[in-house]
Design a protein around this motif. Structure first.
Motif, PDB file in Angstrom:
ATOM      1  N   PRO A   1      30.561  50.634  36.656  1.00 41.77           N
ATOM      2  CA  PRO A   1      30.540  49.414  35.845  1.00 41.77           C
ATOM      3  C   PRO A   1      31.890  48.727  35.869  1.00 41.77           C
ATOM      4  O   PRO A   1      32.935  49.366  35.893  1.00 41.77           O
ATOM      5  CB  PRO A   1      30.184  49.913  34.444  1.00 41.77           C
ATOM      6  N   GLY A   2      31.867  47.411  35.847  1.00 44.02           N
ATOM      7  CA  GLY A   2      33.099  46.627  35.808  1.00 44.02           C
ATOM      8  C   GLY A   2      33.672  46.307  37.171  1.00 44.02           C
ATOM      9  O   GLY A   2      34.735  45.719  37.267  1.00 44.02           O
ATOM     10  N   THR A   3      33.009  46.668  38.268  1.00 41.27           N
ATOM     11  CA  THR A   3      33.552  46.379  39.603  1.00 41.27           C
ATOM     12  C   THR A   3      32.833  45.214  40.260  1.00 41.27           C
ATOM     13  O   THR A   3      33.053  44.944  41.420  1.00 41.27           O
ATOM     14  CB  THR A   3      33.430  47.619  40.517  1.00 41.27           C
ATOM     15  N   GLU A   4      31.962  44.536  39.530  1.00 39.17           N
ATOM     16  CA  GLU A   4      31.216  43.432  40.123  1.00 39.17           C
ATOM     17  C   GLU A   4      32.089  42.216  40.366  1.00 39.17           C
ATOM     18  O   GLU A   4      31.810  41.399  41.222  1.00 39.17           O
ATOM     19  CB  GLU A   4      30.023  43.030  39.236  1.00 39.17           C
ATOM     20  N   THR A   5      33.130  42.038  39.571  1.00 35.69           N
ATOM     21  CA  THR A   5      33.965  40.852  39.741  1.00 35.69           C
ATOM     22  C   THR A   5      34.964  41.070  40.859  1.00 35.69           C
ATOM     23  O   THR A   5      35.477  42.169  41.042  1.00 35.69           O
ATOM     24  CB  THR A   5      34.723  40.537  38.432  1.00 35.69           C
ATOM     25  N   ALA A   6      35.211  40.022  41.598  1.00 33.03           N
ATOM     26  CA  ALA A   6      36.140  40.117  42.714  1.00 33.03           C
ATOM     27  C   ALA A   6      37.555  39.882  42.221  1.00 33.03           C
ATOM     28  O   ALA A   6      37.802  39.052  41.353  1.00 33.03           O
ATOM     29  CB  ALA A   6      35.785  39.084  43.779  1.00 33.03           C
ATOM     30  N   THR A   7      38.484  40.600  42.768  1.00 34.62           N
ATOM     31  CA  THR A   7      39.885  40.425  42.420  1.00 34.62           C
ATOM     32  C   THR A   7      40.420  39.209  43.157  1.00 34.62           C
ATOM     33  O   THR A   7      39.842  38.783  44.163  1.00 34.62           O
ATOM     34  CB  THR A   7      40.707  41.672  42.804  1.00 34.62           C
ATOM     35  N   PRO A   8      41.545  38.633  42.701  1.00 43.36           N
ATOM     36  CA  PRO A   8      42.085  37.455  43.398  1.00 43.36           C
ATOM     37  C   PRO A   8      42.424  37.736  44.852  1.00 43.36           C
ATOM     38  O   PRO A   8      42.304  36.860  45.701  1.00 43.36           O
ATOM     39  CB  PRO A   8      43.338  37.105  42.592  1.00 43.36           C
ATOM     40  N   ALA A   9      42.846  38.947  45.157  1.00 44.03           N
ATOM     41  CA  ALA A   9      43.175  39.265  46.550  1.00 44.03           C
ATOM     42  C   ALA A   9      41.923  39.222  47.406  1.00 44.03           C
ATOM     43  O   ALA A   9      41.958  38.796  48.558  1.00 44.03           O
ATOM     44  CB  ALA A   9      43.840  40.627  46.631  1.00 44.03           C
ATOM     45  N   GLU A  10      40.795  39.688  46.846  1.00 39.22           N
ATOM     46  CA  GLU A  10      39.559  39.674  47.618  1.00 39.22           C
ATOM     47  C   GLU A  10      39.047  38.254  47.811  1.00 39.22           C
ATOM     48  O   GLU A  10      38.405  37.955  48.802  1.00 39.22           O
ATOM     49  CB  GLU A  10      38.500  40.525  46.922  1.00 39.22           C
ATOM     50  N   GLU A  11      39.291  37.368  46.819  1.00 36.33           N
ATOM     51  CA  GLU A  11      38.837  35.984  46.957  1.00 36.33           C
ATOM     52  C   GLU A  11      39.582  35.281  48.080  1.00 36.33           C
ATOM     53  O   GLU A  11      39.026  34.449  48.771  1.00 36.33           O
ATOM     54  CB  GLU A  11      39.047  35.238  45.641  1.00 36.33           C
ATOM     55  N   ASN A  12      40.857  35.607  48.269  1.00 31.77           N
ATOM     56  CA  ASN A  12      41.665  34.953  49.297  1.00 31.77           C
ATOM     57  C   ASN A  12      41.498  35.597  50.669  1.00 31.77           C
ATOM     58  O   ASN A  12      41.963  35.058  51.650  1.00 31.77           O
ATOM     59  CB  ASN A  12      43.144  34.977  48.902  1.00 31.77           C
ATOM     60  N   ARG A  13      40.879  36.751  50.712  1.00 32.72           N
ATOM     61  CA  ARG A  13      40.757  37.440  51.990  1.00 32.72           C
ATOM     62  C   ARG A  13      39.848  36.643  52.922  1.00 32.72           C
ATOM     63  O   ARG A  13      38.764  36.224  52.551  1.00 32.72           O
ATOM     64  CB  ARG A  13      40.172  38.833  51.800  1.00 32.72           C
ATOM     65  N   GLY A  14      40.305  36.421  54.105  1.00 36.07           N
ATOM     66  CA  GLY A  14      39.519  35.744  55.115  1.00 36.07           C
ATOM     67  C   GLY A  14      39.610  34.228  55.065  1.00 36.07           C
ATOM     68  O   GLY A  14      38.994  33.553  55.870  1.00 36.07           O
ATOM     69  N   THR A  15      40.369  33.689  54.134  1.00 35.12           N
ATOM     70  CA  THR A  15      40.515  32.237  54.097  1.00 35.12           C
ATOM     71  C   THR A  15      41.860  31.858  54.689  1.00 35.12           C
ATOM     72  O   THR A  15      42.843  32.569  54.521  1.00 35.12           O
ATOM     73  CB  THR A  15      40.415  31.695  52.656  1.00 35.12           C
ATOM     74  N   LYS A  16      41.906  30.742  55.326  1.00 26.96           N
ATOM     75  CA  LYS A  16      43.127  30.304  55.976  1.00 26.96           C
ATOM     76  C   LYS A  16      43.994  29.561  54.968  1.00 26.96           C
ATOM     77  O   LYS A  16      43.519  28.689  54.237  1.00 26.96           O
ATOM     78  CB  LYS A  16      42.779  29.380  57.139  1.00 26.96           C
ATOM     79  N   ARG A  17      45.243  29.954  54.942  1.00 31.32           N
ATOM     80  CA  ARG A  17      46.171  29.281  54.035  1.00 31.32           C
ATOM     81  C   ARG A  17      46.553  27.931  54.617  1.00 31.32           C
ATOM     82  O   ARG A  17      46.766  27.808  55.825  1.00 31.32           O
ATOM     83  CB  ARG A  17      47.435  30.109  53.844  1.00 31.32           C
ATOM     84  N   PRO A  18      46.685  26.911  53.762  1.00 30.65           N
ATOM     85  CA  PRO A  18      47.109  25.605  54.288  1.00 30.65           C
ATOM     86  C   PRO A  18      48.584  25.664  54.673  1.00 30.65           C
ATOM     87  O   PRO A  18      49.368  26.408  54.090  1.00 30.65           O
ATOM     88  CB  PRO A  18      46.873  24.652  53.122  1.00 30.65           C
ATOM     89  N   ARG A  19      48.938  24.890  55.637  1.00 32.01           N
ATOM     90  CA  ARG A  19      50.310  24.842  56.096  1.00 32.01           C
ATOM     91  C   ARG A  19      51.154  24.123  55.042  1.00 32.01           C
ATOM     92  O   ARG A  19      50.723  23.121  54.461  1.00 32.01           O
ATOM     93  CB  ARG A  19      50.366  24.078  57.410  1.00 32.01           C
ATOM     94  N   GLU A  20      52.320  24.665  54.778  1.00 31.18           N
ATOM     95  CA  GLU A  20      53.179  24.048  53.770  1.00 31.18           C
ATOM     96  C   GLU A  20      53.641  22.693  54.286  1.00 31.18           C
ATOM     97  O   GLU A  20      53.959  22.524  55.460  1.00 31.18           O
ATOM     98  CB  GLU A  20      54.377  24.944  53.482  1.00 31.18           C
ATOM     99  N   GLU A  21      53.669  21.732  53.359  1.00 33.65           N
ATOM    100  CA  GLU A  21      54.053  20.382  53.722  1.00 33.65           C
ATOM    101  C   GLU A  21      55.550  20.329  54.007  1.00 33.65           C
ATOM    102  O   GLU A  21      56.338  21.066  53.418  1.00 33.65           O
ATOM    103  CB  GLU A  21      53.730  19.416  52.575  1.00 33.65           C
TER     104      GLU A  21
END
Length: 197
Positions: free
Chosen positions: A158-178
């Motif tokens: 119980p309590g592991t259904e929510t994704a952590t912030p690290a998991e939400e960012n996994r696999g997404t490309k970071r935008p290039r800094e301006e």
């Protein structure tokens, strides 16, 4: 009636000889003095003087060292090469040449009688193995989080259904800094030189 005389005690009862074949089996070859590719080339050059050689198989494994298989197109050429080269000294050792026990795969391919090796038999999976192999990829988004766990797999704590912030960012490309400022501001305009006096 003719009676058979037994061979002397030191000789075998019957010498087994292989039937004539397009493939020759060569033994007593040097294995330590020469590289595999050089050995194959030397054997090809020697045996091709008697006819077209389709393949030379010379391996350097512990089981096959000092041995080779020479494949000819026809039996007559193989027989002629065997008779003239058997006992000949090759790279310091006397070769022993006989017909091979079986046919080469190259001959079977040419005849159209090659039977491809059978694939490994299908293995029945247990229910635990099936649940492991059919489980979703970790970190992959699921469509229904309330679905029951597959049979045979443990339930989520119980309590592991929510994704952590690290998991939400996994696999997404970071935008290039301006860039801080456009480079055009830092560029200095060229002064125009005039040719006028």
């Amino acid at each position: 009636m003719a009676t058979r005389v037994a061979p002397p005690a030191g000789l075998p009862q019957k010498v087994v000889s292989n039937p004539p074949n397009q493939t020759l089996y060569v033994t007593n070859l040097p294995s330590a003095k020469i590289q595999k590719d050089d050995l194959r080339t030397a054997l090809y050059m020697l045996f091709s003087t008697y006819g077209p050689v389709l393949d030379v198989v010379a391996l350097k494994t512990m089981k096959m060292r000092g041995q080779a298989h020479i494949v000819y197109r026809d039996i007559q050429t193989a027989t002629q090469a065997m008779r003239s080269l058997d006992g000949m000294e090759f790279l310091g050792r006397k070769m022993k040449i006989t017909y091979a026990k079986g046919r080469s795969n190259i001959i079977a391919k040419l005849d159209g009688t090659l039977v491809p090796p059978k694939a490994a038999a299908a293995v029945a999976l247990t229910t635990v193995q099936q649940s492991i192999f059919s489980a979703p990829v970790p970190g992959a988004p699921t469509t229904n989080t309330e679905s029951p766990a597959p049979q045979g797999s443990p339930a989520k704590p119980p309590g592991t259904e929510t994704a952590t912030p690290a998991e939400e960012n996994r696999g997404t490309k970071r935008p290039r800094e301006e860039e801080e400022e456009e480079e055009s501001d830092s560029d200095v305009a060229m002064e125009e030189d005039s040719d006028e006096d």
